[in-house]
Design an enzyme around this catalytic site. Structure first.
Site, PDB file in Angstrom:
ATOM      1  N   ARG A  63     -43.133 -51.777  63.920  1.00  0.00           N
ATOM      2  CA  ARG A  63     -43.979 -50.643  63.857  1.00  0.00           C
ATOM      3  C   ARG A  63     -42.961 -49.457  63.306  1.00  0.00           C
ATOM      4  NH1 ARG A  63     -47.554 -48.480  68.506  1.00  0.00           N
ATOM      5  NH2 ARG A  63     -48.713 -47.524  66.490  1.00  0.00           N
ATOM      6  N   ASP A 117     -49.901 -30.715  62.695  1.00  0.00           N
ATOM      7  CA  ASP A 117     -48.838 -31.135  63.670  1.00  0.00           C
ATOM      8  C   ASP A 117     -47.583 -31.042  63.386  1.00  0.00           C
ATOM      9  OD1 ASP A 117     -50.599 -31.312  65.726  1.00  0.00           O
ATOM     10  OD2 ASP A 117     -50.966 -33.472  65.099  1.00  0.00           O
ATOM     11  N   TYR A 132     -45.712 -31.385  76.789  1.00  0.00           N
ATOM     12  CA  TYR A 132     -45.235 -30.159  77.558  1.00  0.00           C
ATOM     13  C   TYR A 132     -45.993 -30.275  78.834  1.00  0.00           C
ATOM     14  CZ  TYR A 132     -50.122 -28.640  76.149  1.00  0.00           C
ATOM     15  OH  TYR A 132     -51.438 -28.652  76.087  1.00  0.00           O
ATOM     16  N   SER A 162     -57.674 -28.367  77.838  1.00  0.00           N
ATOM     17  CA  SER A 162     -57.090 -27.766  76.604  1.00  0.00           C
ATOM     18  C   SER A 162     -56.717 -26.340  76.651  1.00  0.00           C
ATOM     19  CB  SER A 162     -58.091 -27.926  75.538  1.00  0.00           C
ATOM     20  OG  SER A 162     -57.809 -27.218  74.161  1.00  0.00           O
ATOM     21  N   LYS A 200     -58.077 -38.376  65.909  1.00  0.00           N
ATOM     22  CA  LYS A 200     -57.526 -37.817  64.678  1.00  0.00           C
ATOM     23  C   LYS A 200     -57.948 -38.560  63.438  1.00  0.00           C
ATOM     24  CE  LYS A 200     -54.146 -34.885  67.363  1.00  0.00           C
ATOM     25  NZ  LYS A 200     -52.620 -34.425  67.198  1.00  0.00           N
ATOM     26  N   ARG A 245     -40.244 -49.237  70.609  1.00  0.00           N
ATOM     27  CA  ARG A 245     -40.170 -50.354  71.594  1.00  0.00           C
ATOM     28  C   ARG A 245     -40.700 -51.733  70.760  1.00  0.00           C
ATOM     29  NH1 ARG A 245     -44.197 -49.639  76.365  1.00  0.00           N
ATOM     30  NH2 ARG A 245     -45.712 -49.655  74.708  1.00  0.00           N
ATOM     31  N   THR A 246     -41.554 -51.511  69.914  1.00  0.00           N
ATOM     32  CA  THR A 246     -42.029 -52.454  69.023  1.00  0.00           C
ATOM     33  C   THR A 246     -41.266 -52.256  67.701  1.00  0.00           C
ATOM     34  OG1 THR A 246     -44.153 -52.411  70.169  1.00  0.00           O
ATOM     35  CG2 THR A 246     -43.955 -53.808  68.251  1.00  0.00           C
TER      36      THR A 246
HETATM   37  P1  ATR Z   1     -49.772 -41.454  70.084  1.00  0.00           P
HETATM   38  O1  ATR Z   1     -50.812 -41.546  69.003  1.00  0.00           O
HETATM   39  O2  ATR Z   1     -49.682 -40.815  71.364  1.00  0.00           O
HETATM   40  O3  ATR Z   1     -48.434 -41.792  69.326  1.00  0.00           O
HETATM   41  P2  ATR Z   1     -49.645 -44.496  70.255  1.00  0.00           P
HETATM   42  O4  ATR Z   1     -50.222 -44.692  68.852  1.00  0.00           O
HETATM   43  O5  ATR Z   1     -50.610 -45.306  71.326  1.00  0.00           O
HETATM   44  O6  ATR Z   1     -50.271 -43.099  70.844  1.00  0.00           O
HETATM   45  O7  ATR Z   1     -48.481 -44.728  70.428  1.00  0.00           O
HETATM   46  C1  ATR Z   1     -47.668 -44.717  71.396  1.00  0.00           C
HETATM   47  C2  ATR Z   1     -46.181 -44.716  71.282  1.00  0.00           C
HETATM   48  O8  ATR Z   1     -45.320 -44.465  72.340  1.00  0.00           O
HETATM   49  C3  ATR Z   1     -45.741 -46.008  70.465  1.00  0.00           C
HETATM   50  O9  ATR Z   1     -44.408 -45.793  69.870  1.00  0.00           O
HETATM   51  C4  ATR Z   1     -45.295 -46.797  71.754  1.00  0.00           C
HETATM   52  O10 ATR Z   1     -44.460 -47.839  71.526  1.00  0.00           O
HETATM   53  P3  ATR Z   1     -45.121 -49.288  70.940  1.00  0.00           P
HETATM   54  O11 ATR Z   1     -45.427 -49.071  69.589  1.00  0.00           O
HETATM   55  O12 ATR Z   1     -43.943 -50.460  71.279  1.00  0.00           O
HETATM   56  O13 ATR Z   1     -46.149 -49.607  71.865  1.00  0.00           O
HETATM   57  C5  ATR Z   1     -44.628 -45.844  72.475  1.00  0.00           C
HETATM   58  N1  ATR Z   1     -44.429 -46.076  74.077  1.00  0.00           N
HETATM   59  C6  ATR Z   1     -45.476 -46.153  75.012  1.00  0.00           C
HETATM   60  N2  ATR Z   1     -44.895 -46.302  76.174  1.00  0.00           N
HETATM   61  C7  ATR Z   1     -43.724 -46.666  76.192  1.00  0.00           C
HETATM   62  C8  ATR Z   1     -42.804 -46.951  76.977  1.00  0.00           C
HETATM   63  N3  ATR Z   1     -43.028 -47.132  78.182  1.00  0.00           N
HETATM   64  N4  ATR Z   1     -41.293 -47.139  76.480  1.00  0.00           N
HETATM   65  C9  ATR Z   1     -40.984 -46.937  75.060  1.00  0.00           C
HETATM   66  N5  ATR Z   1     -42.254 -46.634  74.228  1.00  0.00           N
HETATM   67  C10 ATR Z   1     -43.215 -46.443  74.502  1.00  0.00           C
END
Ligand code: ATR
Length: 278
Positions: A156, A102, A217, A15, A66, A152-153
């Protein structure tokens, strides 16, 4: 008497928050100390309670706690309420107050440090997880022409857009729907970079003078490499990290630190090969 603060996470060893808050304290003459504490995955609430009982005045919270911090806070700011996540706790006499700095950190970095006007602009937000959810409200508050969430999904992203639709023009969907569209700003809030992956982005998404911003980052992510190949201006999330910390410092101390020199200090450390997380 020195006031005690901490950041809780898992993992937490790398951190940068102790460095940032120590620099803020020195700069503003505030008598505080700030440490990074590893909370066990099943023991976050107990760790916070112990820290408070030991004289702690407040804490930052990072992955993966969080949402738990949101539940733990008896009172919450409006922006934390909307985000469904808390990254800053203040220990008040009557209990825990939860905030989420954030989104304000991202907006401050974009507008103040990078000189981007968000009002009237087209913004694309990649991802629909916790990181994305935390910044939607503050981005919409800036009055963009539209905010598109792609994920991707797709469901959501659609659900997130629905959750925030009263705050401004926001739509959600999948990546295929982006073909042919143009944006002034793309913010990557996915965790794809952690596994060195890139969301399936069509080319030519960014207009002239467009900015590609990765909330991650200290990493040359595939997203930043993609943006550079498009000829876009690029930024990583280091400025956001320092700005969200400044917002937390303000909440705790009622004093606003100057962030520029602290960002510069961290960039210098980065150039020397020091890496880290919130
Ligand atoms: P965080 O709290 O970091 O946002 P999270 O709730 O697990 O973590 O969400 C991760 C995000 O990154 C999601 O939007 C995920 O897409 P899905 O909802 O479809 O899972 C996205 N993500 C992770 N890996 C990915 C990849 N290889 N390509 C595209 N989107 C990705």
């Amino acid at each position: 008497m020195t006031d005690h603060y901490a950041v809780f996470g898992h993992p937490i060893a790398h951190s940068k928050s102790p460095l940032i808050h120590t620099a803020f304290a020195r700069q503003t003459g505030q008598d505080i100390d700030y440490v990074a504490l590893l909370a066990p995955l099943d023991g976050f609430a107990e760790c916070v309670a112990a820290f408070r009982a030991g004289g702690g005045r407040g804490a930052n919270v990072t992955v993966p706690f969080k949402e738990q911090a949101w539940r733990l806070a008896g009172r919450r700011s409006a922006r934390a309420e909307l985000a469904g996540a808390v990254n800053t706790l203040r220990f008040d006499a009557d209990g825990l107050f939860g905030d989420n700095t954030d989104g304000a950190g991202l907006v401050a970095d974009l507008t103040r440090n990078l000189g981007i006007e968000l009002a009237g602009r087209s913004i694309l937000l990649l991802g629909a997880g916790g990181a994305a959810r935390g910044v939607i409200g503050p981005l919409l508050e800036q009055g963009p022409a539209r905010l598109t969430i792609a994920n991707r999904t797709p469901e959501r992203a659609v659900a997130l857009a629905e959750r925030f639709r009263t705050l401004g023009p926001v739509v959600g969907g999948g990546y295929e729907a982006l073909a042919g569209q143009r944006f002034d700003l793309i913010v990557n809030a996915t965790s794809a970079g952690l596994s060195d992956e890139l969301p399936p982005l069509p080319d030519r998404l960014l207009g002239p003078d467009g900015l590609a911003y990765d909330m991650m980052y200290g990493r040359n992510t595939p997203f930043l490499r993609w943006a550079r190949a498009q000829g876009a201006r690029c930024a990583d999330g280091l400025g956001m990290l320092v700005e969200q910390a400044a917002e937390a410092f303000w909440l705790w101390r009622g004093v606003r630190p100057t962030t520029g020199p602290v960002i510069a200090m961290l960039r210098e450390g980065e150039a020397k090969g020091v890496r880290g997380e919130v």
